[in-house]
Design an enzyme around this catalytic site. Structure first.
Site, mmCIF file in Angstrom:
data_model
loop_
_atom_site.group_PDB
_atom_site.id
_atom_site.type_symbol
_atom_site.label_atom_id
_atom_site.label_comp_id
_atom_site.label_asym_id
_atom_site.label_seq_id
_atom_site.Cartn_x
_atom_site.Cartn_y
_atom_site.Cartn_z
ATOM 1 N N LEU A 1 48.859 -31.723 98.024
ATOM 2 C CA LEU A 1 48.339 -31.387 99.344
ATOM 3 C C LEU A 1 48.900 -32.412 100.325
ATOM 4 C CD1 LEU A 1 44.554 -30.565 98.715
ATOM 5 C CD2 LEU A 1 46.422 -28.938 99.080
ATOM 6 N N ASP A 2 49.151 -31.988 101.562
ATOM 7 C CA ASP A 2 49.644 -32.914 102.579
ATOM 8 C C ASP A 2 48.677 -34.085 102.762
ATOM 9 O OD1 ASP A 2 51.752 -31.208 103.031
ATOM 10 O OD2 ASP A 2 50.960 -30.380 104.898
ATOM 11 N N LEU A 3 49.213 -35.191 103.225
ATOM 12 C CA LEU A 3 48.428 -36.388 103.529
ATOM 13 C C LEU A 3 47.158 -36.050 104.308
ATOM 14 C CD1 LEU A 3 48.075 -39.540 104.120
ATOM 15 C CD2 LEU A 3 49.517 -39.126 106.126
ATOM 16 N N ARG B 1 50.671 -24.822 108.469
ATOM 17 C CA ARG B 1 50.744 -25.514 109.753
ATOM 18 C C ARG B 1 51.814 -24.902 110.659
ATOM 19 N NH1 ARG B 1 50.847 -31.684 107.583
ATOM 20 N NH2 ARG B 1 50.907 -32.155 109.814
#
Length: 213
Positions: free
Chosen positions: A59-61, A160
């Site tokens: 998962l993204d930061l 996103r």
């Protein structure tokens, strides 16, 4: 920006002899980043209580929510194949800038890394890799929309970029939102549910983490 991840071990949602699922907080990397200052991450914190932990996906930061890890090589191979062949089912919740209409829809736009502006991704119809996202509005007003997102593919930053491409960036997005839409304490994107086939039993099971915003 200084990397300052939240302290503590991620909340364990489920653990057995093959798999481990945790609720990843926003603000921490899934795996080590470049440089010693980015060595602290979810998988490194899990190595203490779960020494055999193995990576399956990321998962993204700035994204929070359900992550699955393997605890055996067999489980890692099985889960990697499930993700690659799109047999896993993922549901995200996001808060978007403005009112998204209609109430349901699909974004089908190919994505590729924006090399001069890494880690940004961009839509490219010539060289991008296929990417599809379904959405369903939960509630909306003129200021923002709460939406469930169902990624069909799993490209980097897919949700996103796809939401920003509709003119409704995810609130708090440091890369794809601007102005008031970017002015939030975190990225308003959460991996709410992950449905996987257990590598031992073969049973399809859903794991969830409550939305923190």
């Amino acid at each position: 920006m200084i990397y300052a991840p939240p302290p503590g071990l991620p909340e364990v949602i489920h653990a057995d002899h093959e798999i481990l699922l945790v609720n990843k907080p926003s603000g921490i990397l899934s795996v080590p980043g470049r440089g010693e200052d980015k060595a602290d991450c979810v998988i490194e914190r899990l190595r203490g209580p779960f020494p055999t932990v193995l990576l399956v996906h990321r998962l993204d930061l700035d994204t929070s929510g359900v992550m699955v890890f393997a605890l055996t090589r067999h489980a890692q191979s099985h889960l990697a194949r499930e993700f690659q062949e799109r047999r896993t089912k993922k549901t995200y919740v996001a808060r978007l800038h403005g009112r998204l209409v209609p109430k349901t829809g699909t974004v089908d736009l190919p994505l590729i890394v924006d090399w001069p502006n890494r880690p940004r991704q961009k839509v490219c119809h010539e060289t991008g890799r296929p990417a599809q996202t379904d959405w369903r509005v939960i509630r909306a007003d003129d200021a923002e929309t709460r939406v469930r997102l169902f990624p069909v593919t799993g490209r980097s930053h897919q949700l996103r970029v796809h939401m920003a491409s509709l003119g409704h960036p995810i609130l708090g997005d440091p890369l794809y939102a601007t102005g008031a839409a970017a002015d939030h304490p975190r990225l308003m994107l959460h991996a709410e549910t992950l449905r996987i086939k257990h590598p031992d039993s073969g049973v399809m099971t859903s794991f969830s983490a409550p939305v923190p915003f």
